[in-house]
Scaffold this active site. Structure first.
Site, PDB file in Angstrom:
ATOM      1  N   CYS A   1       0.822  -1.208   0.000  1.00 26.15           N
ATOM      2  CA  CYS A   1       0.000   0.000   0.000  1.00 26.15           C
ATOM      3  C   CYS A   1       0.858   1.260   0.000  1.00 26.15           C
ATOM      4  O   CYS A   1       0.322   2.374   0.084  1.00 26.15           O
ATOM      5  CB  CYS A   1      -0.948   0.007   1.204  1.00 26.15           C
ATOM      6  SG  CYS A   1      -0.086  -0.011   2.797  1.00 26.15           S
TER       7      CYS A   1
ATOM      8  N   GLU B   1      -1.999   1.010  -4.770  1.00 24.90           N
ATOM      9  CA  GLU B   1      -1.644  -0.328  -4.303  1.00 24.90           C
ATOM     10  C   GLU B   1      -0.862  -1.024  -5.417  1.00 24.90           C
ATOM     11  O   GLU B   1      -1.279  -0.989  -6.586  1.00 24.90           O
ATOM     12  CB  GLU B   1      -2.910  -1.113  -3.975  1.00 24.90           C
ATOM     13  CG  GLU B   1      -2.697  -2.269  -3.050  1.00 24.90           C
ATOM     14  CD  GLU B   1      -3.036  -1.934  -1.608  1.00 24.90           C
ATOM     15  OE1 GLU B   1      -3.004  -2.859  -0.784  1.00 24.90           O
ATOM     16  OE2 GLU B   1      -3.324  -0.766  -1.305  1.00 24.90           O
TER      17      GLU B   1
END
Length: 368
Positions: A326, A360
Site C-alpha cells: 500500500c 496499491e
C-alpha cells in the site's frame, strides 16, 4: 490528507499520473509493464467513517480537510461510498434526528458494507448507553435491516452481530469472509477481487515450476483475505498475524471455505523471521514443525512501513516473493534491498483509492 475531489471525468487522468510515477520510481529495477486494475469511478468504498455534526437543532454527516481541520464539511451525499452505504446514509441520519435517545451526544458513525448489500453500522457516543437507547436502537436496526453496534467509553452493545458476510467472486470461485467491526478489511471490494485474482495467477505460475508449488509462508495475513485464495495452490501454508480478532476471523474464514492446509500462528513478522533463522524458541510455535515445511514462496502484504530488516533477510532465502504493497515508497526501498538476490518477474497496479495519490502495487519477485 486533503479530501479527494471525486470526479469520474478525471478518473483516467488521475490513474495515468499514478501509473507514470510507479513506472518512473521502479525503472531502475526493470519493472515489467504492470497489469492495471481500475476501480469503479463511483461507489467503491465498502467502509466509511463520518463525524456527526450538531448544529441549528439538527445533525449532519461531516468530514474534515487537513488544510482546515477545524471547519466541518457537511455532507448530503458521499459519492465514494458503496451503494448500500449511500442508500442508507440519509435514512439513518433522519432516523437519528427523530429519536432523542439515539441523537443525544452521538458524535460518530461508521459504516461497513459488503458487495452483496449487507450493512453494519456503529454509532459512537459521548455518554453511557442505557435501556432507552437499546430499545430505540433495536427498533432502528429492524426498520433499516442492518446490524447495529453502540459504542461509548468502555461500552459496546451489539444488536444482531458484529460482522458482515462478504462473498468475493475470484477466478471462478465464491470466497466467503466474515468481516468484523473494528478489524481491517480491504475498503474497495471490486479492486480486492482483482488483487486476489492477480495473486492467484502468480501463484499458479510458481506452481507450474518443475519442482511443484512447494509450501507458502504468509506474513500479516489479517482475516485471511489472501490466505483463503492462495492456500489451495500450495502444499501447506504457515500464516502469521498479530491481531487476536483477525486471527479468529481468519480461522473462521478458512473453515467456511473448506481450506484445511493452513496453520495459523499469532506472531509478528519479526518473531517468525527470528524463529526461522534459528533464534529463540517461541511458546506460540509449540507443535509447529518448522523443519517439515518446504517453503518455496513468501507472501507479504505489510503495513505502510514495509518490511523490517529481519524480514528482508528472511525473504532473501525464498525462490519466490509475492508482495502486495500500500506504499510504493517503502516497496521501492524493500525491492532495492532485495535487488542482489531477486528480480521483478511481474507487476500490477491496483487503484484501491481513486482520486488520491495512493496506489496499491503488486510484485512477483523471483530469485536470480
Amino acid at each position: 490528507m486533503p479530501l479527494p475531489h471525486i470526479d469520474p471525468a478525471r478518473y483516467e487522468d488521475q490513474l495515468a499520473a499514478k501509473l507514470d510515477r510507479y513506472r518512473a520510481d521502479f525503472a531502475e529495477f526493470d519493472l515489467p509493464a504492470p497489469a492495471v486494475f481500475r476501480s469503479a469511478p463511483l461507489h467503491y468504498r465498502l467502509r466509511a467513517e463520518f463525524r456527526l455534526w450538531h448544529h441549528e437543532g439538527r445533525i449532519d454527516y461531516a468530514m474534515f480537510d487537513s488544510a482546515d481541520p477545524k471547519q466541518p464539511i457537511l455532507l448530503e451525499t458521499f459519492p465514494a461510498a458503496a451503494e448500500p452505504i449511500a442508500t442508507l446514509m440519509p435514512r439513518l441520519r433522519d432516523a437519528l434526528q427523530a429519536s432523542e435517545p439515539l441523537r443525544r451526544k452521538i458524535f460518530q458513525v461508521d459504516f461497513l458494507a459488503t458487495l452483496s448489500g449487507e450493512c453494519l453500522v456503529s454509532l459512537v457516543y459521548h455518554r453511557p448507553l442505557d435501556e432507552a437507547w437499546e430499545a430505540a436502537a433495536g427498533t432502528l436496526a429492524a426498520e433499516l435491516n442492518i446490524q447495529l453496534i453502540g459504542r461509548s467509553r468502555k461500552q459496546k452493545i451489539v444488536l444482531g452481530r458484529d460482522w458482515v458476510q462478504e462473498v468475493l467472486e475470484v477466478d471462478g470461485l465464491a470466497l466467503r469472509y466474515q468481516q468484523f467491526e473494528g478489524s481491517f478489511t480491504q475498503p474497495n471490494g471490486g479492486v480486492n477481487q482483482h488483487m486476489l485474482g492477480w495473486t492467484r495467477a502468480q501463484a499458479k505460475i510458481v506452481g507450474a515450476a518443475p519442482q511443484g508449488p512447494g509450501d507458502l509462508l504468509e506474513l500479516y495475513c489479517g482475516n485471511g483475505n489472501f490466505t483463503v485464495a492462495l492456500a489451495p495452490l500450495f502444499g501447506r501454508v504457515l500464516a502469521t498475524e498479530m491481531s487476536k480478532t483477525s486471527v479468529r476471523a481468519a480461522n473462521t474464514n478458512l473453515a467456511d471455505n473448506n481450506v484445511a492446509n493452513v496453520t495459523m500462528v499469532r506472531m509478528a513478522s519479526e518473531e517468525i523471521s527470528d524463529a526461522l533463522a534459528g533464534g529463540r524458541e517461541y511458546r506460540r510455535m509449540a507443535g509447529v514443525d518448522l523443519a517439515g515445511y518446504r517453503f518455496s514462496t513468501l507472501f507479504v502484504d505489510p503495513p505502510r512501513a514495509g518490511l523490517d530488516d529481519g524480514t528482508i533477510a528472511l525473504a532473501k532465502g525464498f525462490d519466490h516473493i509475492l508482495y502486495i504493497s500500500c506504499n510504493p515508497e517503502t516497496l521501492r526501498a524493500n525491492v532495492a534491498a532485495l535487488a542482489a538476490t531477486h528480480r521483478i518477474a511481474a507487476a500490477a497496479a491496483f487503484d484501491q483509492f481513486p482520486y488520491t495519490h495512493h496506489l496499491e502495487c503488486g510484485l512477483l519477485l523471483q530469485r536470480r
